[in-house]
Design an enzyme around this catalytic site. Structure first.
Site, PDB file in Angstrom:
ATOM      1  N   TYR A 147       9.067   2.088  -7.046  1.00  0.00           N
ATOM      2  CA  TYR A 147       7.846   1.312  -6.772  1.00  0.00           C
ATOM      3  C   TYR A 147       7.409   1.468  -5.312  1.00  0.00           C
ATOM      4  O   TYR A 147       7.016   0.494  -4.680  1.00  0.00           O
ATOM      5  CB  TYR A 147       8.065  -0.192  -7.018  1.00  0.00           C
ATOM      6  CG  TYR A 147       8.709  -0.556  -8.328  1.00  0.00           C
ATOM      7  CD1 TYR A 147       8.056  -0.332  -9.538  1.00  0.00           C
ATOM      8  CD2 TYR A 147       9.960  -1.158  -8.358  1.00  0.00           C
ATOM      9  CE1 TYR A 147       8.643  -0.698 -10.740  1.00  0.00           C
ATOM     10  CE2 TYR A 147      10.541  -1.517  -9.558  1.00  0.00           C
ATOM     11  CZ  TYR A 147       9.888  -1.292 -10.743  1.00  0.00           C
ATOM     12  OH  TYR A 147      10.460  -1.668 -11.929  1.00  0.00           O
ATOM     13  N   TYR A 157       7.667  -9.504 -18.139  1.00  0.00           N
ATOM     14  CA  TYR A 157       8.206  -8.225 -17.676  1.00  0.00           C
ATOM     15  C   TYR A 157       9.422  -7.893 -18.543  1.00  0.00           C
ATOM     16  O   TYR A 157      10.375  -8.678 -18.624  1.00  0.00           O
ATOM     17  CB  TYR A 157       8.634  -8.278 -16.202  1.00  0.00           C
ATOM     18  CG  TYR A 157       9.317  -6.981 -15.794  1.00  0.00           C
ATOM     19  CD1 TYR A 157       8.574  -5.841 -15.509  1.00  0.00           C
ATOM     20  CD2 TYR A 157      10.705  -6.879 -15.770  1.00  0.00           C
ATOM     21  CE1 TYR A 157       9.188  -4.641 -15.192  1.00  0.00           C
ATOM     22  CE2 TYR A 157      11.334  -5.680 -15.454  1.00  0.00           C
ATOM     23  CZ  TYR A 157      10.564  -4.566 -15.174  1.00  0.00           C
ATOM     24  OH  TYR A 157      11.181  -3.375 -14.875  1.00  0.00           O
ATOM     25  N   ASP A 213      14.571 -11.942 -24.423  1.00  0.00           N
ATOM     26  CA  ASP A 213      15.008 -11.013 -23.381  1.00  0.00           C
ATOM     27  C   ASP A 213      15.723 -11.830 -22.302  1.00  0.00           C
ATOM     28  O   ASP A 213      15.092 -12.420 -21.431  1.00  0.00           O
ATOM     29  CB  ASP A 213      13.789 -10.269 -22.821  1.00  0.00           C
ATOM     30  CG  ASP A 213      14.153  -9.339 -21.663  1.00  0.00           C
ATOM     31  OD1 ASP A 213      15.314  -9.371 -21.212  1.00  0.00           O
ATOM     32  OD2 ASP A 213      13.270  -8.593 -21.208  1.00  0.00           O
ATOM     33  N   LYS A 250      21.615  -6.607 -16.723  1.00  0.00           N
ATOM     34  CA  LYS A 250      21.749  -7.070 -15.342  1.00  0.00           C
ATOM     35  C   LYS A 250      23.145  -7.578 -14.974  1.00  0.00           C
ATOM     36  O   LYS A 250      23.968  -6.790 -14.550  1.00  0.00           O
ATOM     37  CB  LYS A 250      20.659  -8.108 -15.027  1.00  0.00           C
ATOM     38  CG  LYS A 250      19.254  -7.529 -15.014  1.00  0.00           C
ATOM     39  CD  LYS A 250      18.576  -7.683 -13.672  1.00  0.00           C
ATOM     40  CE  LYS A 250      17.370  -6.796 -13.491  1.00  0.00           C
ATOM     41  NZ  LYS A 250      16.196  -7.122 -14.278  1.00  0.00           N
TER      42      LYS A 250
HETATM   43  C1  LIG Z   1      15.373  -6.194 -15.104  1.00  0.00           C
HETATM   44  C2  LIG Z   1      14.805  -6.590 -16.391  1.00  0.00           C
HETATM   45  C3  LIG Z   1      14.576  -5.649 -17.416  1.00  0.00           C
HETATM   46  C4  LIG Z   1      14.821  -4.171 -17.236  1.00  0.00           C
HETATM   47  O1  LIG Z   1      16.150  -3.878 -16.967  1.00  0.00           O
HETATM   48  P1  LIG Z   1      16.559  -2.467 -16.289  1.00  0.00           P
HETATM   49  O2  LIG Z   1      18.036  -2.503 -16.265  1.00  0.00           O
HETATM   50  O3  LIG Z   1      15.928  -2.455 -14.930  1.00  0.00           O
HETATM   51  O4  LIG Z   1      15.998  -1.394 -17.148  1.00  0.00           O
HETATM   52  C5  LIG Z   1      14.066  -6.106 -18.618  1.00  0.00           C
HETATM   53  N1  LIG Z   1      13.807  -7.420 -18.814  1.00  0.00           N
HETATM   54  C6  LIG Z   1      14.020  -8.343 -17.859  1.00  0.00           C
HETATM   55  C7  LIG Z   1      13.740  -9.774 -18.160  1.00  0.00           C
HETATM   56  C8  LIG Z   1      14.508  -7.968 -16.604  1.00  0.00           C
HETATM   57  O5  LIG Z   1      14.699  -8.884 -15.657  1.00  0.00           O
END
Ligand SMILES: *Cc1c(COP(=O)(O)O)cnc(C)c1O
Length: 418
Positions: free
Chosen positions: A12, A140, A234, A263
């Site tokens: 980015y 996101y 998510d 994460k």
């Molecule tokens: C960071 C994140 C992603 C993407 O994860 P990556 O390991 O960077 O591909 C997807 N959803 C949420 C809510 C996130 O915080």
């Protein structure tokens, strides 16, 4: 900076105009040790991954031991204890019967898998027309194509990649009775084409820490049930204690049909993610037909090093009082948030668990803000007009306080500026 980064393409980042990044030479507990020798308190835990701080000896030992035994083997036709044990343990701690777990290597991929899983769930029942997803403003879900398609349509890379992305059904995350009516009507009209609804439970972190209430999440779940839609949670950002409970959905007392985690899953040491499904979802794949098998398989799926790290991370959630530490951080955040709310230019100051967000009435220039905090040996980066703090869950109270004092000073300095 002494390093040459001539060939390093950063994320980015406008490589031509951006100031050079800061060189880190080591990490220790909740601190970054910079190349110039300075020790800096990390207020964002490397994009909220380092839940136990950095270099936790138990994580380091687990990875060291695994690297000597078996750093990697493919999961196609082979299997190994670290992956078997991890999925067993995740099945025990994930809500409800989210107990069929597909491993992968990053959050975005876990989201891609969730979208494919939900679509194929319908295809396996002869429904080829249920291919779209409802997603929410400010969402996101990652940077790959499918994941990008369910991000905020205005405030993300959507506009940029128009024409390339799948079309989805973006919606306002409903709050008022009117918004609920609209949302319900929308689902009633389109449900025959919808595979599911995808949401970041309780807080949309990457878009600037937008919070919603557990009762909203609960209602979204109920409405999915009513309309026969799958709910994908998510939890890549919120999972593993960030919002005060192991998983955010626990606070709404719901079990989604599919959940993505990532994460902090491997304690912030190695990249690892997973997509978990309930028995009801899994049953549509579990048949005599080879065509019904889930069509996905990352090369480094179930990497033993990553699984060993994740198993060690789960040990730490048991052997160390992580969630109590989150509750203590939340107390500190509560007091600070109250104070910040009373300051000019602060629109909203909110917190949940080990996450604090202060929204200002104007955009922040990231560089001066970063410099202000670095001068106080603190690492923070704003998102648009939001200053946020999401430390490692075991950061000591004094370090948490240093961050909060610095945020207070920063906000006061903006008052003096005007
Ligand atoms: C960071 C994140 C992603 C993407 O994860 P990556 O390991 O960077 O591909 C997807 N959803 C949420 C809510 C996130 O915080």
């Amino acid at each position: 900076m002494s390093l040459s980064i001539e060939h390093l393409w950063l994320p980015y980042n406008q490589m031509k105009t951006s100031p050079p990044p800061i060189e880190v030479s080591a990490t220790e507990a909740s601190h970054l040790i910079l190349a110039d020798g300075r020790r800096v308190i990390d207020g964002i835990a490397s994009w909220w991954t380092a839940c136990h701080g950095y270099n936790h000896p138990h994580l380091v030992a687990a990875i060291m031991s695994q690297v000597q035994t078996m750093p990697h083997v493919m999961l196609g036709g082979l299997v190994h204890e670290p992956a078997a044990m991890l999925t067993q343990r995740l099945a025990e701690i994930l809500p409800g019967d989210l107990s069929k777990i597909f491993l992968c290597d990053s959050g975005s991929v876990a989201v891609e898998i969730a979208l494919k899983m939900a679509t194929q769930y319908w295809i396996n029942q002869g429904r080829r027309d249920r291919t779209r997803f409802v997603c929410f403003r400010y969402a996101y879900h990652g940077d790959t194509a499918g994941a990008m398609s369910v991000c905020d349509p205005d405030d993300s890379m959507h506009a940029h990649f128009k024409g390339f992305l799948l079309e989805q059904y973006p919606a306002l995350l409903p709050a008022t009775p009117d918004e609920w009516n609209q949302y319900e009507n929308f689902l009633a009209t389109h449900r025959e084409h919808i595979a599911g609804v995808i949401i970041e439970p309780l807080v949309q972190m990457a878009a600037g820490m937008k919070f919603h209430e557990p009762h909203q999440l609960k209602q979204i779940h109920e409405s999915c049930r009513r309309h026969g839609l799958l709910l994908i949670a998510d939890e890549i950002a919120t999972g593993f204690g960030r919002t005060g409970t192991m998983f955010a959905v626990e606070q709404a007392d719901i079990v989604p049909d599919i959940m993505c985690i990532g994460k902090a899953l491997a304690g912030g040491c190695v990249s690892l993610a997973a997509t978990a499904a309930t028995g009801q979802v899994y049953r549509q794949f579990h048949s005599e037909s080879a065509e019904h098998a889930l069509m996905h398989g990352p090369t480094f799926m179930g990497n033993p090093l990553a699984c060993a790290a994740a198993n060690a991370s789960l040990d730490l959630f048991r052997s160390e009082p992580r969630l109590q530490q989150v509750a203590a951080i939340e107390q500190q955040f509560a007091t600070a948030a109250d104070h910040f709310q009373s300051l000019p230019h602060v629109v909203r100051s909110q917190f949940r668990g080990a996450l604090l967000a202060v929204e200002l009435d104007q955009s922040l220039d990231p560089q001066p803000m970063q410099d202000f905090f670095l001068a106080r040996n603190i690492w923070l980066r704003p998102i648009h007009n939001v200053i946020y703090c999401c430390p490692s869950l075991n950061m000591c109270p004094a370090d948490v306080q240093s961050i909060l004092t610095a945020i207070g000073d920063f906000l006061e300095s903006r008052i003096a500026e005007r």
